[in-house]
Design an enzyme around this catalytic site. Structure first.
Site, PDB file in Angstrom:
ATOM      1  N   THR A  58      13.037  -7.837  -9.567  1.00 13.24           N
ATOM      2  CA  THR A  58      12.536  -9.176  -9.868  1.00 13.24           C
ATOM      3  C   THR A  58      11.223  -9.419  -9.139  1.00 13.24           C
ATOM      4  OG1 THR A  58      14.769  -9.967 -10.196  1.00 13.24           O
ATOM      5  CG2 THR A  58      13.104 -11.641  -9.705  1.00 13.24           C
ATOM      6  N   GLN A  80      -7.657  -0.651   2.862  1.00  7.78           N
ATOM      7  CA  GLN A  80      -8.522  -1.277   3.862  1.00  7.78           C
ATOM      8  C   GLN A  80      -9.812  -1.834   3.242  1.00  7.78           C
ATOM      9  OE1 GLN A  80      -8.053  -1.844   7.125  1.00  7.78           O
ATOM     10  NE2 GLN A  80      -6.058  -0.852   7.243  1.00  7.78           N
ATOM     11  N   HIS A  87      -1.644  -7.941   2.454  1.00  7.13           N
ATOM     12  CA  HIS A  87      -1.688  -8.415   3.846  1.00  7.13           C
ATOM     13  C   HIS A  87      -2.909  -7.936   4.622  1.00  7.13           C
ATOM     14  CE1 HIS A  87      -0.173  -4.841   6.218  1.00  7.13           C
ATOM     15  NE2 HIS A  87       0.213  -4.466   5.012  1.00  7.13           N
ATOM     16  N   CYS A 112       0.697   7.882  22.928  1.00  7.08           N
ATOM     17  CA  CYS A 112       1.730   6.944  23.366  1.00  7.08           C
ATOM     18  C   CYS A 112       1.920   5.807  22.373  1.00  7.08           C
ATOM     19  CB  CYS A 112       1.381   6.360  24.719  1.00  7.08           C
ATOM     20  SG  CYS A 112       1.753   7.498  26.032  1.00  7.08           S
ATOM     21  N   SER A 139      -3.199  -3.662  -0.914  1.00  4.72           N
ATOM     22  CA  SER A 139      -2.111  -4.347  -0.236  1.00  4.72           C
ATOM     23  C   SER A 139      -2.603  -5.713   0.240  1.00  4.72           C
ATOM     24  CB  SER A 139      -1.671  -3.492   0.956  1.00  4.72           C
ATOM     25  OG  SER A 139      -0.589  -4.087   1.602  1.00  4.72           O
ATOM     26  N   GLY A 196       0.801  -1.222   0.000  1.00  7.38           N
ATOM     27  CA  GLY A 196       0.000   0.000   0.000  1.00  7.38           C
ATOM     28  C   GLY A 196       0.833   1.271   0.000  1.00  7.38           C
ATOM     29  N   SER A 197       1.867   1.306   0.796  1.00 10.46           N
ATOM     30  CA  SER A 197       2.657   2.536   0.899  1.00 10.46           C
ATOM     31  C   SER A 197       3.285   2.877  -0.447  1.00 10.46           C
ATOM     32  CB  SER A 197       3.761   2.387   1.955  1.00 10.46           C
ATOM     33  OG  SER A 197       3.193   2.076   3.205  1.00 10.46           O
ATOM     34  N   ASN A 200      -8.558   3.520   7.938  1.00 14.13           N
ATOM     35  CA  ASN A 200      -7.944   2.421   8.677  1.00 14.13           C
ATOM     36  C   ASN A 200      -8.184   2.483  10.177  1.00 14.13           C
ATOM     37  OD1 ASN A 200      -6.183   4.667   7.783  1.00 14.13           O
ATOM     38  ND2 ASN A 200      -4.823   3.846   9.354  1.00 14.13           N
TER      39      ASN A 200
HETATM   40  C1  LIG Z   1      -5.297   2.989   4.536  1.00 10.62           C
HETATM   41  C2  LIG Z   1      -3.913   2.433   4.436  1.00 10.62           C
HETATM   42  N1  LIG Z   1      -3.085   2.879   3.482  1.00 10.62           N
HETATM   43  C3  LIG Z   1      -1.840   2.402   3.351  1.00 10.62           C
HETATM   44  C4  LIG Z   1      -1.337   1.432   4.190  1.00 10.62           C
HETATM   45  C5  LIG Z   1       0.055   0.937   4.000  1.00 10.62           C
HETATM   46  O1  LIG Z   1       0.062  -0.324   3.431  1.00 10.62           O
HETATM   47  P1  LIG Z   1       1.354  -1.268   3.469  1.00 10.62           P
HETATM   48  O2  LIG Z   1       1.533  -1.674   4.874  1.00 10.62           O
HETATM   49  O3  LIG Z   1       1.024  -2.412   2.573  1.00 10.62           O
HETATM   50  O4  LIG Z   1       2.494  -0.456   2.939  1.00 10.62           O
HETATM   51  C6  LIG Z   1      -2.173   0.934   5.200  1.00 10.62           C
HETATM   52  C7  LIG Z   1      -1.712  -0.105   6.138  1.00 10.62           C
HETATM   53  O5  LIG Z   1      -1.045   0.099   7.098  1.00 10.62           O
HETATM   54  C8  LIG Z   1      -3.479   1.451   5.326  1.00 10.62           C
HETATM   55  O6  LIG Z   1      -4.298   1.023   6.287  1.00 10.62           O
END
Ligand SMILES: Cc1ncc(COP(=O)(O)O)c(C=O)c1O
Lengths: 392, 148
Positions: free
Chosen positions: A237, A179, A201, A325, A199, A70-71, A151
């Site tokens: 790759t 999400q 996971h 925190c 993403s 996702g990032s 999220n």
């Molecule tokens: C809304 C959202 N965007 C982006 C990400 C980032 O995804 P990734 O952990 O696959 O880089 C997340 C997860 O942490 C997310 O919840």
């Protein structure tokens, strides 16, 4: 007992996904770019995965590239649209205050590079208004980027409406659907989405793999230069095993989406209602209906989220919090502040996120545990003492 | 684990939790906006701290530092309690993560605030050098020094 209630952070990899992946570690381990048989077998598996995923999202296989998650997808989508805009003298980007940091931090960087960023407010229920998006669009708007589902508080945004508005105004529309994919119905064509990040996971696929859908006609810029993988748009790759696992997980997830959603909504709503009834001065964050089936987000006045989390952890419950925190900063979550919560209430947040692997028995256990832990912490909280005194 | 076993022990089984209704000195530091408030109650006889209780709103390390600070000053002369440093609190807990050091500063300040209140009630002079700032976040001008 260990209850995993942090599925918005990450999920267990499904059995089907693991099984689908295994051959690609020790048997069909060829490099998908190689022209020999081993390479071509890997390539074929990858192309099948691409076809399956694009079929699910409602796009062409050519419109989908694989990334590390996702990032990376968010980064590449936003940077690409910004560069395309700049070429036409358009340097304005519209987004919201509740985006993930993978979006917000890219926008911060672009701001320093001279882009003009509008971050829209959200309603107290945590929803972006499509009318606000339209009102914010200018001649020089290069991109609108609004997340599909939040999220932290799970709220679902009016993506189809925003898509239509962006189409009308000829502005590129990206959505961070990390999400949402696998959890709620999505069709990029019907929803007029130009770019979409996801993403694996977050839907029972492996970590470190994801994708970016980009509508034909929009030129992506590579973030990672090197080989010609992904048509030169993402060097490196290909992680064939992970790609195959992602496709298997998504297929399974989409096949069971309605059934899972129904089960999750029942658990979610029972948990929200029971805890709200049992704990005074508690609230649910985000719209009650327009939210992900598996997302529950509470705030409890007079206590702090990290201590709540650790006490729940000691009872075998894994959750998360948006307190300062736990975020590692001085301020509580930007999402909770954006929905208008004062700092002292936002500090007492608890996010519990479920998947279809969770059970009603686990919900019973949580419904019993949370009020106990909240009272235990309130009993030693001078802030709670003050709240009680002010009430009298 | 984020925290040492000592921190987790003092968090899960905090010592001296509670209030003292007829306390000889009460000190409160921190603020709700920052997410931690510590309140310490002292009972003093012949300049000896005979009883001490605390109430804390905050994260696990805020609760643990309050707990151990009360243990460290219980039964001690006031003069010794005033010498309690945040460093000693951190050491007694076998360390704290860097972002949590400010909790130990709060614990030190809470003890001092309680002693200051005791002095005030007794009509005694305060020794200014012991009583600096209370609070440790962006809301407080000393914030940066304390959050490392
Ligand atoms: C809304 C959202 N965007 C982006 C990400 C980032 O995804 P990734 O952990 O696959 O880089 C997340 C997860 O942490 C997310 O919840």
């Amino acid at each position: 007992m260990l209850i995993y209630a942090d599925n918005a952070a990450t999920t267990a990899v499904s059995k089907k996904a693991v099984e689908a992946m295994l051959p690609y570690f020790t048997q069909q381990y060829g490099n998908a770019s190689s022209i020999h048989t081993a390479g071509q077998m890997a390539n074929k598996a990858m192309q099948e995965a691409r076809a399956d995923i694009s079929n699910i999202l409602g796009c062409e296989p050519k419109e989908l590239i694989f990334t590390s998650g996702g990032s990376e997808s968010d980064n590449q989508a936003i940077v690409s649209a910004a560069l395309l805009g700049a070429k036409k003298g358009k340097k304005h980007i519209i987004s919201s205050k509740i985006e993930h940091h993978a979006v917000l931090h890219v926008l911060d960087k672009l701001k320093k590079e001279g882009y003009d960023i509008t971050l829209l407010d959200v309603s107290p229920e945590g929803i972006v208004s499509a009318a606000d998006v339209e009102a914010a669009i200018r001649e020089d708007t290069a991109l609108v980027t609004i997340m599909f589902a939040n999220n932290e508080i799970g709220t679902l945004q009016p993506i189809a409406e925003i898509g239509e508005i962006c189409k009308k105004h000829g502005v590129i529309f990206h959505t961070d659907a990390v999400q949402a994919v696998g959890h709620v119905p999505i069709n990029v064509k019907e929803m007029n989405i130009d770019m979409l990040s996801f993403s694996a996971h977050k839907f029972h696929g492996p970590k470190g793999i994801g994708g970016l859908y980009v509508r034909k006609g929009i030129r992506l810029s590579p973030l990672i230069e090197g080989g010609a993988q992904e048509r030169g748009l993402r060097a490196g790759t290909e992680n064939v095993a992970a790609i195959v696992g992602m496709a298997a997980a998504l297929k399974e997830q989409v096949e069971n989406m309605d059934k899972n959603a129904e089960k999750l909504k029942k658990m979610r709503d029972r948990l929200m209602d029971s805890v709200l009834a049992a704990v005074p001065r508690s609230r649910v964050n985000g719209d009650r209906q327009k939210r992900l089936p598996g997302n529950v987000s509470f705030c409890f006045e007079g206590i702090e989220g990290e201590s709540l989390l650790l006490m729940l952890d000691s009872m075998g419950i894994c959750g998360s919090s948006g307190s300062a925190c736990t975020s590692g900063s001085l301020d509580p979550s930007h999402v909770l502040l954006a929905i208008g919560l004062p700092h002292e209430i936002a500090h007492g947040s608890l996010r519990l996120t479920f998947s279809e692997y969770n059970t009603e028995e686990e919900i019973d256990y949580i419904i019993n545990a949370v009020p106990k832990v909240v009272s235990r912490l309130r009993d030693m909280s001078p802030m709670w003492e003050r709240i009680v005194k002010e009430d009298k | 684990m984020l925290y040492s076993e000592k921190v987790m022990d003092h968090f899960m089984n905090p010592r001296n939790v509670g209030k003292i209704d007829d306390a000889d000195g009460v000190g409160e530091v921190g603020n709700a906006k920052c997410g931690d408030i510590m309140k310490i109650y002292l009972k003093v006889e012949d300049d000896i701290i005979t009883d001490v209780k605390f109430n804390t709103f905050g994260c696990a390390s805020a609760i643990a530092t309050s707990s151990i600070a009360t243990e460290m000053i219980k039964g001690k002369p006031i003069s010794e309690a005033l010498k309690l440093t945040n460093k000693a609190v951190v050491e007694a807990l076998d360390g704290l993560p860097p972002v949590k050091i400010h909790c130990s500063v709060l614990a030190e300040e809470a003890v001092k605030a309680a002693v200051a209140d005791y002095y005030k009630k007794q009509g005694k002079e305060l020794d200014e050098e012991f009583f600096s700032c209370s609070g440790c976040c962006s809301a407080c001008e000393h914030g940066e020094e304390h959050t490392h």
